[in-house]
Design an enzyme around this catalytic site. Structure first.
Site, PDB file in Angstrom:
ATOM      1  N   LEU A 124       0.841  -1.205   0.000  1.00  0.00           N
ATOM      2  CA  LEU A 124       0.000   0.000   0.000  1.00  0.00           C
ATOM      3  C   LEU A 124       0.877   1.258   0.000  1.00  0.00           C
ATOM      4  O   LEU A 124       0.756   2.123  -0.876  1.00  0.00           O
ATOM      5  CB  LEU A 124      -0.930  -0.013   1.228  1.00  0.00           C
ATOM      6  CG  LEU A 124      -1.738   1.261   1.513  1.00  0.00           C
ATOM      7  CD1 LEU A 124      -2.742   1.540   0.395  1.00  0.00           C
ATOM      8  CD2 LEU A 124      -2.499   1.150   2.849  1.00  0.00           C
ATOM      9  N   THR A 125       1.792   1.329   0.951  1.00  0.00           N
ATOM     10  CA  THR A 125       2.565   2.556   1.205  1.00  0.00           C
ATOM     11  C   THR A 125       3.424   2.980   0.012  1.00  0.00           C
ATOM     12  O   THR A 125       3.992   2.151  -0.693  1.00  0.00           O
ATOM     13  CB  THR A 125       3.480   2.322   2.429  1.00  0.00           C
ATOM     14  OG1 THR A 125       2.658   1.947   3.524  1.00  0.00           O
ATOM     15  CG2 THR A 125       4.265   3.566   2.792  1.00  0.00           C
ATOM     16  N   ALA A 129       2.522   8.520   0.174  1.00  0.00           N
ATOM     17  CA  ALA A 129       1.261   7.989   0.710  1.00  0.00           C
ATOM     18  C   ALA A 129       1.551   7.034   1.855  1.00  0.00           C
ATOM     19  O   ALA A 129       1.784   5.846   1.653  1.00  0.00           O
ATOM     20  CB  ALA A 129       0.479   7.276  -0.399  1.00  0.00           C
ATOM     21  N   ILE A 156       7.983  -1.959   2.100  1.00  0.00           N
ATOM     22  CA  ILE A 156       7.087  -3.117   2.094  1.00  0.00           C
ATOM     23  C   ILE A 156       7.725  -4.289   2.844  1.00  0.00           C
ATOM     24  O   ILE A 156       8.752  -4.835   2.433  1.00  0.00           O
ATOM     25  CB  ILE A 156       6.718  -3.521   0.638  1.00  0.00           C
ATOM     26  CG1 ILE A 156       6.128  -2.318  -0.117  1.00  0.00           C
ATOM     27  CG2 ILE A 156       5.761  -4.721   0.643  1.00  0.00           C
ATOM     28  CD1 ILE A 156       4.931  -1.639   0.555  1.00  0.00           C
ATOM     29  N   GLU A 363       1.650   0.084  10.026  1.00  0.00           N
ATOM     30  CA  GLU A 363       0.213  -0.254   9.913  1.00  0.00           C
ATOM     31  C   GLU A 363      -0.675   0.849  10.483  1.00  0.00           C
ATOM     32  O   GLU A 363      -1.699   0.597  11.106  1.00  0.00           O
ATOM     33  CB  GLU A 363      -0.065  -1.621  10.551  1.00  0.00           C
ATOM     34  CG  GLU A 363       0.447  -2.738   9.654  1.00  0.00           C
ATOM     35  CD  GLU A 363      -0.081  -4.107  10.009  1.00  0.00           C
ATOM     36  OE1 GLU A 363       0.749  -5.020  10.046  1.00  0.00           O
ATOM     37  OE2 GLU A 363      -1.290  -4.273  10.202  1.00  0.00           O
TER      38      GLU A 363
HETATM   39  N1  COS Z   1     -13.734   0.355   6.537  1.00  0.00           N
HETATM   40  C1  COS Z   1     -14.505   0.591   5.477  1.00  0.00           C
HETATM   41  N2  COS Z   1     -14.520   1.752   4.807  1.00  0.00           N
HETATM   42  C2  COS Z   1     -13.701   2.723   5.229  1.00  0.00           C
HETATM   43  C3  COS Z   1     -12.848   2.563   6.339  1.00  0.00           C
HETATM   44  C4  COS Z   1     -12.889   1.310   7.010  1.00  0.00           C
HETATM   45  N3  COS Z   1     -12.138   1.062   8.061  1.00  0.00           N
HETATM   46  N4  COS Z   1     -12.147   3.692   6.534  1.00  0.00           N
HETATM   47  C5  COS Z   1     -12.545   4.552   5.587  1.00  0.00           C
HETATM   48  N5  COS Z   1     -13.478   3.967   4.795  1.00  0.00           N
HETATM   49  C6  COS Z   1     -14.179   4.548   3.661  1.00  0.00           C
HETATM   50  C7  COS Z   1     -14.904   5.810   4.093  1.00  0.00           C
HETATM   51  O1  COS Z   1     -16.201   5.510   4.556  1.00  0.00           O
HETATM   52  C8  COS Z   1     -14.938   6.594   2.797  1.00  0.00           C
HETATM   53  O2  COS Z   1     -15.947   6.100   1.957  1.00  0.00           O
HETATM   54  P1  COS Z   1     -16.862   7.103   1.082  1.00  0.00           P
HETATM   55  O3  COS Z   1     -15.945   7.605   0.022  1.00  0.00           O
HETATM   56  O4  COS Z   1     -17.959   6.234   0.591  1.00  0.00           O
HETATM   57  O5  COS Z   1     -17.319   8.173   2.036  1.00  0.00           O
HETATM   58  C9  COS Z   1     -13.616   6.239   2.134  1.00  0.00           C
HETATM   59  O6  COS Z   1     -13.229   4.979   2.692  1.00  0.00           O
HETATM   60  C10 COS Z   1     -12.556   7.286   2.410  1.00  0.00           C
HETATM   61  O7  COS Z   1     -12.452   7.443   3.810  1.00  0.00           O
HETATM   62  P2  COS Z   1     -11.879   8.735   4.521  1.00  0.00           P
HETATM   63  O8  COS Z   1     -12.480   9.951   3.878  1.00  0.00           O
HETATM   64  O9  COS Z   1     -12.003   8.562   6.005  1.00  0.00           O
HETATM   65  O10 COS Z   1     -10.348   8.624   4.066  1.00  0.00           O
HETATM   66  P3  COS Z   1      -9.114   9.539   4.398  1.00  0.00           P
HETATM   67  O11 COS Z   1      -8.392   9.722   3.122  1.00  0.00           O
HETATM   68  O12 COS Z   1      -9.506  10.715   5.213  1.00  0.00           O
HETATM   69  O13 COS Z   1      -8.167   8.587   5.284  1.00  0.00           O
HETATM   70  C11 COS Z   1      -7.416   7.249   7.105  1.00  0.00           C
HETATM   71  C12 COS Z   1      -8.575   7.825   6.314  1.00  0.00           C
HETATM   72  C13 COS Z   1      -6.460   8.279   7.644  1.00  0.00           C
HETATM   73  C14 COS Z   1      -8.074   6.516   8.257  1.00  0.00           C
HETATM   74  C15 COS Z   1      -6.659   6.247   6.232  1.00  0.00           C
HETATM   75  O14 COS Z   1      -5.979   6.896   5.201  1.00  0.00           O
HETATM   76  C16 COS Z   1      -5.659   5.412   7.003  1.00  0.00           C
HETATM   77  O15 COS Z   1      -6.032   4.424   7.632  1.00  0.00           O
HETATM   78  N6  COS Z   1      -4.369   5.759   6.941  1.00  0.00           N
HETATM   79  C17 COS Z   1      -3.331   4.975   7.531  1.00  0.00           C
HETATM   80  C18 COS Z   1      -2.945   3.943   6.555  1.00  0.00           C
HETATM   81  C19 COS Z   1      -1.983   2.986   7.108  1.00  0.00           C
HETATM   82  O16 COS Z   1      -2.305   2.227   8.011  1.00  0.00           O
HETATM   83  N7  COS Z   1      -0.778   2.997   6.552  1.00  0.00           N
HETATM   84  C20 COS Z   1       0.219   2.087   6.933  1.00  0.00           C
HETATM   85  C21 COS Z   1       0.733   1.372   5.766  1.00  0.00           C
HETATM   86  S1  COS Z   1      -0.125  -0.019   5.320  1.00  0.00           S
HETATM   87  S2  COS Z   1       0.794  -1.438   6.252  1.00  0.00           S
END
Ligand code: COS
Length: 386
Positions: A124-125, A129, A156, A363
């Site tokens: 993902l990362t 992003a 990754i 994560e």
């Molecule tokens: N389950 C289902 N749907 C989800 C969700 C979840 N846990 N979190 C968000 N969504 C949905 C939202 O409902 C929204 O849908 P709609 O477009 O229909 O409204 C969409 O996804 C976008 O959500 P949101 O506007 O909240 O997204 P943001 O861009 O503001 O980001 C965070 C949300 C910050 C929570 C997200 O980017 C995140 O988790 N970031 C961290 C990522 C991470 O863990 N990175 C580490 C690397 S991966 S190992």
């Protein structure tokens, strides 16, 4: 405390504990020093069926859940978080398939993953992003019967070691988060190579690399779920895996605490073992309270995830945040109890403290987790008002 584990759950915990003590402990310092991937330990975990824990029986797994996975992860993390990261990242990479894969995809990939024959990574990362997961720039364009991937994934876990990669890429730039899609990319696909290998502060027994896609063509069938579902696949995957990261924090905290207690009984100052001093006892007491509270929360959240609860975002973010903050605090305090000895590589606690730090970052940083929890609180409050 009694968490009422079934006989089977006790067996899984004891098996992971035995592997950690017999196979991981003797080599953890060397793996930390060399930064080599623990292939031999992965083989043992595979032979013990621990890769199949959370995979349904019809696809060759043991059909258990997040709870059993947390038990195994906790035991491995007590001894080495580098090893537990390599193991747990496999589950993270597999969740897009177990949660959203088609029947054909599950049949094709899950049996080999369950048997530990193929290792998985989650992509993902990217450079721009991390917390802003919606900001990914890697693209996937449909061209005939194939998607063409271009872009670079960064940091990754299991990169280059894994055979199967679940990757999030943009299929429609105009649709924001709804323009991302999830794909399966196999190692060896032309146009898919590995970039920089990171040199890390901790979890050095895990491998972290870039994934580079340069006109990498994959069959259309490798799309997971539907086009546009990639962000949801990623979020649900993270919801599912975060209790396990909490379990890593819990495990490393327990490991460091055990070392601190052992040391405090042996070390004498002013004619007494240092454990007889109240200052040390209070530190140990605070560590013990935090560990037990983390365990209670993480086990409850993992059981909730296994119960089929639909929305576990808030609880899994809590388990991740609390468990990993405890991991950092307890390893730091354990080192303090051990004083100068704790700082030396002769003892494992300095490594545990270095390892614990990443858990508050990867994560989803613990700041992002608090955002997730905050958003859930707002939604709940709005519902109550209505
Ligand atoms: N389950 C289902 N749907 C989800 C969700 C979840 N846990 N979190 C968000 N969504 C949905 C939202 O409902 C929204 O849908 P709609 O477009 O229909 O409204 C969409 O996804 C976008 O959500 P949101 O506007 O909240 O997204 P943001 O861009 O503001 O980001 C965070 C949300 C910050 C929570 C997200 O980017 C995140 O988790 N970031 C961290 C990522 C991470 O863990 N990175 C580490 C690397 S991966 S190992």
């Amino acid at each position: 405390m009694d968490y009422f584990l079934t006989e089977e759950q006790q067996m899984i915990r004891d098996l992971a504990r035995q592997i950690a003590e017999e196979k991981v402990l003797p080599v953890r310092a060397e793996l930390d020093e060399t930064g080599e991937f623990p292939w031999e330990i992965m083989k043992v975990l595979a032979q013990s069926d621990l890769f199949g824990l959370f995979i349904p029986e019809e696809y060759g797994g043991l059909g258990k859940g997040s709870f059993e996975l947390c038990l195994a992860v906790e035991e491995l993390s007590k001894v080495c978080v580098g090893v537990s990261t390599s193991y747990a990242a496999n589950a993270l990479g597999t969740y897009p398939l177990t949660l959203f894969g088609s029947e054909e995809q599950k049949k094709k990939y899950l049996p080999d993953i369950a048997a530990g024959k193929k290792l998985v990574a989650f992509g993902l990362t990217e450079a721009n992003a991390g917390s802003d997961a919606g900001g990914i720039q890697t693209t996937a364009k449909l061209d005939g019967n194939e998607y063409v991937l271009n872009g670079t994934k960064q940091w990754i876990t299991n990169g280059s070691a894994a055979d199967i990669y679940t990757v999030i890429a943009i299929t429609d730039r105009n649709k924001g988060a709804r323009g991302a899609s999830a794909f399966i990319v196999e190692k060896g696909t032309p146009g898919f190579t590995f970039g920089k290998k990171e040199n890390k502060m901790g979890i050095r027994a895990s491998i972290t690399t870039e994934l580079v896609f340069d006109n990498c063509r994959i069959p259309k069938e490798n799309l997971i779920a539907k086009e546009g579902m990639g962000f949801i696949v990623a979020m649900k995957t993270l919801d599912k895996s975060r209790a396990g990261v909490g379990a890593q924090g819990l495990g490393v905290a327990q490991g460091a605490y055990d070392e601190a207690v052992k040391f405090a009984r042996q070390r004498h100052q002013f004619g007494h073992p240092v454990i007889s001093f109240q200052a040390v006892q209070h530190m140990l007491a605070d560590m013990a309270i935090q560990i037990e509270a983390a365990r209670a929360l993480i086990y409850s959240v993992a059981r909730m995830a296994d119960s089929g609860a639909k929305d576990i975002s808030k609880e899994s973010a809590m388990a991740k945040t609390f468990g990993t903050d405890v991991g950092m605090r307890v390893t730091t305090d354990a080192l303090q109890v051990m004083g100068g000895s704790g700082y030396m590589k002769e003892y494992p606690v300095e490594k545990m403290m270095r390892d614990a730090k990443i858990l508050q970052i990867y994560e989803g940083t613990n700041q992002i987790q608090r955002n997730v929890i905050g958003q859930c609180i707002i939604k709940e409050a709005a519902k109550q008002k209505n």
